[in-house]
Scaffold this motif. Structure first.
Motif, PDB file in Angstrom:
ATOM      1  N   THR A 258       0.832  -1.208   0.000  1.00  0.00           N
ATOM      2  CA  THR A 258       0.000   0.000   0.000  1.00  0.00           C
ATOM      3  C   THR A 258       0.865   1.255   0.000  1.00  0.00           C
ATOM      4  O   THR A 258       0.577   2.228  -0.705  1.00  0.00           O
ATOM      5  CB  THR A 258      -0.921   0.004   1.235  1.00  0.00           C
ATOM      6  OG1 THR A 258      -1.755  -1.166   1.212  1.00  0.00           O
ATOM      7  CG2 THR A 258      -1.803   1.250   1.250  1.00  0.00           C
TER       8      THR A 258
ATOM      9  N   LEU B 146       2.190   3.141  -3.217  1.00  0.00           N
ATOM     10  CA  LEU B 146       1.329   4.016  -4.013  1.00  0.00           C
ATOM     11  C   LEU B 146       1.057   5.353  -3.322  1.00  0.00           C
ATOM     12  O   LEU B 146       0.702   6.333  -3.981  1.00  0.00           O
ATOM     13  CB  LEU B 146       0.009   3.298  -4.317  1.00  0.00           C
ATOM     14  CG  LEU B 146      -0.890   3.886  -5.409  1.00  0.00           C
ATOM     15  CD1 LEU B 146      -0.146   3.936  -6.736  1.00  0.00           C
ATOM     16  CD2 LEU B 146      -2.166   3.072  -5.546  1.00  0.00           C
ATOM     17  N   VAL B 147       1.222   5.386  -1.996  1.00  0.00           N
ATOM     18  CA  VAL B 147       0.842   6.570  -1.219  1.00  0.00           C
ATOM     19  C   VAL B 147       1.481   7.866  -1.719  1.00  0.00           C
ATOM     20  O   VAL B 147       0.774   8.860  -1.942  1.00  0.00           O
ATOM     21  CB  VAL B 147       1.156   6.347   0.283  1.00  0.00           C
ATOM     22  CG1 VAL B 147       1.050   7.652   1.065  1.00  0.00           C
ATOM     23  CG2 VAL B 147       0.210   5.305   0.872  1.00  0.00           C
TER      24      VAL B 147
ATOM     25  N   ILE C 101       0.136   8.709  -5.654  1.00  0.00           N
ATOM     26  CA  ILE C 101      -1.214   8.387  -6.113  1.00  0.00           C
ATOM     27  C   ILE C 101      -1.830   9.521  -6.931  1.00  0.00           C
ATOM     28  O   ILE C 101      -2.543   9.281  -7.917  1.00  0.00           O
ATOM     29  CB  ILE C 101      -2.116   8.009  -4.912  1.00  0.00           C
ATOM     30  CG1 ILE C 101      -3.434   7.411  -5.411  1.00  0.00           C
ATOM     31  CG2 ILE C 101      -2.350   9.210  -3.987  1.00  0.00           C
ATOM     32  CD1 ILE C 101      -4.248   6.756  -4.316  1.00  0.00           C
ATOM     33  N   THR C 102      -1.551  10.763  -6.568  1.00  0.00           N
ATOM     34  CA  THR C 102      -2.059  11.904  -7.338  1.00  0.00           C
ATOM     35  C   THR C 102      -1.195  12.166  -8.563  1.00  0.00           C
ATOM     36  O   THR C 102      -1.700  12.393  -9.667  1.00  0.00           O
ATOM     37  CB  THR C 102      -2.108  13.160  -6.453  1.00  0.00           C
ATOM     38  OG1 THR C 102      -2.978  12.921  -5.349  1.00  0.00           O
ATOM     39  CG2 THR C 102      -2.629  14.355  -7.247  1.00  0.00           C
TER      40      THR C 102
ATOM     41  N   GLN D  81      -1.876   9.851 -11.527  1.00  0.00           N
ATOM     42  CA  GLN D  81      -3.069  10.177 -12.305  1.00  0.00           C
ATOM     43  C   GLN D  81      -2.857  11.426 -13.156  1.00  0.00           C
ATOM     44  O   GLN D  81      -3.355  11.516 -14.282  1.00  0.00           O
ATOM     45  CB  GLN D  81      -4.251  10.362 -11.362  1.00  0.00           C
ATOM     46  CG  GLN D  81      -4.623   9.087 -10.614  1.00  0.00           C
ATOM     47  CD  GLN D  81      -5.791   9.287  -9.672  1.00  0.00           C
ATOM     48  OE1 GLN D  81      -6.940   9.302 -10.087  1.00  0.00           O
ATOM     49  NE2 GLN D  81      -5.487   9.450  -8.395  1.00  0.00           N
TER      50      GLN D  81
ATOM     51  N   ILE E 100     -10.711   9.003  -6.556  1.00  0.00           N
ATOM     52  CA  ILE E 100     -10.483   8.671  -5.150  1.00  0.00           C
ATOM     53  C   ILE E 100     -11.811   8.546  -4.411  1.00  0.00           C
ATOM     54  O   ILE E 100     -11.992   7.665  -3.562  1.00  0.00           O
ATOM     55  CB  ILE E 100      -9.571   9.720  -4.491  1.00  0.00           C
ATOM     56  CG1 ILE E 100      -8.175   9.672  -5.126  1.00  0.00           C
ATOM     57  CG2 ILE E 100      -9.469   9.492  -2.980  1.00  0.00           C
ATOM     58  CD1 ILE E 100      -7.219  10.735  -4.645  1.00  0.00           C
TER      59      ILE E 100
ATOM     60  N   CYS F 267     -13.312   5.180  -5.240  1.00  0.00           N
ATOM     61  CA  CYS F 267     -12.636   4.129  -4.474  1.00  0.00           C
ATOM     62  C   CYS F 267     -13.152   4.083  -3.038  1.00  0.00           C
ATOM     63  O   CYS F 267     -13.493   3.020  -2.523  1.00  0.00           O
ATOM     64  CB  CYS F 267     -11.127   4.384  -4.494  1.00  0.00           C
ATOM     65  SG  CYS F 267     -10.154   3.147  -3.619  1.00  0.00           S
TER      66      CYS F 267
ATOM     67  N   PHE G   8      -9.479   2.275 -10.042  1.00  0.00           N
ATOM     68  CA  PHE G   8      -9.711   2.667  -8.650  1.00  0.00           C
ATOM     69  C   PHE G   8     -10.964   1.999  -8.079  1.00  0.00           C
ATOM     70  O   PHE G   8     -11.037   1.730  -6.877  1.00  0.00           O
ATOM     71  CB  PHE G   8      -9.802   4.189  -8.537  1.00  0.00           C
ATOM     72  CG  PHE G   8      -8.463   4.845  -8.363  1.00  0.00           C
ATOM     73  CD1 PHE G   8      -7.963   5.106  -7.102  1.00  0.00           C
ATOM     74  CD2 PHE G   8      -7.691   5.164  -9.464  1.00  0.00           C
ATOM     75  CE1 PHE G   8      -6.717   5.690  -6.937  1.00  0.00           C
ATOM     76  CE2 PHE G   8      -6.439   5.750  -9.314  1.00  0.00           C
ATOM     77  CZ  PHE G   8      -5.949   6.007  -8.046  1.00  0.00           C
TER      78      PHE G   8
ATOM     79  N   TYR H 241       5.620   6.298 -13.242  1.00  0.00           N
ATOM     80  CA  TYR H 241       4.987   5.655 -12.098  1.00  0.00           C
ATOM     81  C   TYR H 241       4.601   4.210 -12.370  1.00  0.00           C
ATOM     82  O   TYR H 241       4.063   3.535 -11.490  1.00  0.00           O
ATOM     83  CB  TYR H 241       3.783   6.489 -11.662  1.00  0.00           C
ATOM     84  CG  TYR H 241       4.183   7.931 -11.442  1.00  0.00           C
ATOM     85  CD1 TYR H 241       4.946   8.289 -10.349  1.00  0.00           C
ATOM     86  CD2 TYR H 241       3.860   8.916 -12.376  1.00  0.00           C
ATOM     87  CE1 TYR H 241       5.375   9.592 -10.157  1.00  0.00           C
ATOM     88  CE2 TYR H 241       4.276  10.224 -12.208  1.00  0.00           C
ATOM     89  CZ  TYR H 241       5.033  10.565 -11.097  1.00  0.00           C
ATOM     90  OH  TYR H 241       5.457  11.857 -10.925  1.00  0.00           O
TER      91      TYR H 241
ATOM     92  N   ASN I 292       6.184   1.874  -9.812  1.00  0.00           N
ATOM     93  CA  ASN I 292       5.444   1.597  -8.581  1.00  0.00           C
ATOM     94  C   ASN I 292       4.438   0.480  -8.784  1.00  0.00           C
ATOM     95  O   ASN I 292       4.290  -0.409  -7.938  1.00  0.00           O
ATOM     96  CB  ASN I 292       4.726   2.867  -8.111  1.00  0.00           C
ATOM     97  CG  ASN I 292       5.685   3.991  -7.775  1.00  0.00           C
ATOM     98  OD1 ASN I 292       6.349   4.524  -8.656  1.00  0.00           O
ATOM     99  ND2 ASN I 292       5.767   4.366  -6.508  1.00  0.00           N
TER     100      ASN I 292
END
Length: 419
Positions: free
Chosen positions: A21, A24-25, A28-29, A32, A46, A49, A100, A173, A176
């Motif tokens: 997890t 991605l933290v 994550i923005t 996208q 988000i 999700c 998502f 990304y 990741n």
């Protein structure tokens, strides 16, 4: 398996889960945005999700109680893999949204499954064991896994990502997402080989009878949670925490930016984020000695820690310097870390094995619902007044919510878990 080996197994399992997890933290923005989404579209993905998790939280918890915790957790890993693949190759808002959505389904499926598995296994192998101490040990390692994953997640785009972006179908990304996919497969194999689920419902070799019992188990579990006074008080305290804490988690960055003014530096936010994870681990480290001081009266520990958290947050709202803000911000989450294992211990002692996943999912749903409502309310107050005023209100809510723990003295003492 001994209790010590079980704790070690679960700590490794959950540290790996949250390490994935964490990858991605930090991006994550940015991920996208790289795919061409604007801020409104990112907010929508988000939100979808989160809404998916909330909608499926209870049903998937009931499913775990009816067909087995390990089985449902494995389902979550399969769906997570699908989500990662979709996001890896998504180039439009619609496909990112689908990714998502799948991520939300995966998160809902995993919620409450392995938590319930661990508590039942611990009660099985350590009939007179100290569940609070066991949960505190596990809670010490999970934030570390999440923190290390977050650090690596910030490094991957500038290393492996630079290589992968040379491919026309990939970007920075993608590194990741590739790392996440690999680790999810490893987690799947680890779960299949190392986790033995003794809570597989009777005469349910193919899962069909479990699916048929699912509505009955779901309804009975919710009814139990409402009628049990201790569980109801714990759920109320959880709702208050979610409502109040959303104001701190959502607005600490603009509050700090305002304090820094022209001296704004992005790396400070990373340091404070790491401090958050570290303080949570320290809270789990010191809570067991604290519980011994209180003679394992967990409700009393929770009452004092909730009071402490409210007072420190109120003082945090008064800060006008970086040093003061950093100290009080970290201490707030130290108190939050202290409260986790005593709260979970009381909750799990009040929950029968057959209803454990469902009621843990119900608690998670209530926490998230409180956070959603709190985010709207705190955002409104911050806009028309100030973030500090919103924090004053949040701290008072925490102080008032401490009374929920006063009526639980019987549950605070060690006792026999409900079967």
């Amino acid at each position: 398996m001994t209790g010590r080996k079980l704790i070690a197994l679960y700590s490794v399992h959950q540290s790996l889960h949250w390490f994935v997890t964490g990858l991605l933290v930090p991006v994550i923005t940015l991920m996208q945005m790289e795919k061409g989404l604007d801020l409104l579209q990112i907010g929508l993905t988000i939100a979808v999700c989160s809404a998916t998790v909330m909608a499926l939280e209870l049903p998937t918890g009931g499913l775990a109680d009816s067909i087995g915790r390990k089985r449902v957790y494995l389902y979550s890993l399969i769906v997570k893999t699908i989500a990662i693949i979709v996001m890896l190759f998504a180039r439009t808002f619609l496909f990112v949204m689908v990714g998502f959505l799948a991520l939300g389904i995966a998160r809902a499926l995993s919620s409450g499954t392995m938590d319930a598995w661990f508590v039942d296994e611990f009660n099985r192998v350590e009939t007179n064991g100290n569940l609070q101490r066991a949960l505190a040990v596990v809670g010490l390692f999970i934030p570390v896994g999440l923190g290390i994953g977050s650090v690596l997640g910030g490094i991957l785009p500038d290393t492996l990502g630079r290589v992968l972006e040379q491919n026309r179908y990939l970007d920075l990304y993608s590194a990741n997402l590739f790392a996440m996919a690999l680790l999810v497969i490893i987690q799947m194999l680890f779960t299949l080989l190392a986790i033995k689920d003794h809570h597989v419902p009777e005469a349910d070799t193919d899962g069909v009878s479990g699916f048929r019992k699912f509505p009955q188990i779901l309804g009975a579990s919710i009814t139990y949670g409402i009628r049990n006074r201790v569980v109801l008080m714990l759920l109320a305290s959880t709702a208050a925490l979610g409502f109040a804490l959303s104001g701190l988690e959502n607005f600490w960055q603009p509050q700090l930016k305002g304090i820094l003014g022209g001296k704004f530096q992005t790396w400070l936010f990373g340091v404070l984020s790491a401090g958050y994870f570290l303080s949570a681990s320290i809270g789990n480290l010191v809570v067991t000695p604290i519980c011994r001081v209180f003679r394992n009266r967990y409700a009393a520990v929770l009452f004092v820690s909730r009071i402490g958290m409210g007072v420190i947050w109120f003082l945090l709202a008064l800060q006008t310097t970086l040093q003061g803000f950093a100290v009080f911000y970290i201490v707030v989450f130290l108190f939050n870390g202290i409260s986790n294992s005593p709260h979970a211990t009381i909750m799990n002692r009040e929950i029968p094995t057959s209803k454990r996943s469902t009621l843990l999912s119900l608690e998670s749903l209530i926490l998230q619902s409180g956070a959603v409502v709190g985010s709207i309310f705190m955002g409104f107050v911050s806009k028309v007044q100030s973030i500090s005023v919103a924090w004053y209100i949040g701290s008072v809510i925490l102080l008032v919510s401490s009374v929920f723990y006063l009526s639980m003295s019987k549950a605070s003492n060690p006792g026999t878990p409900k079967g």
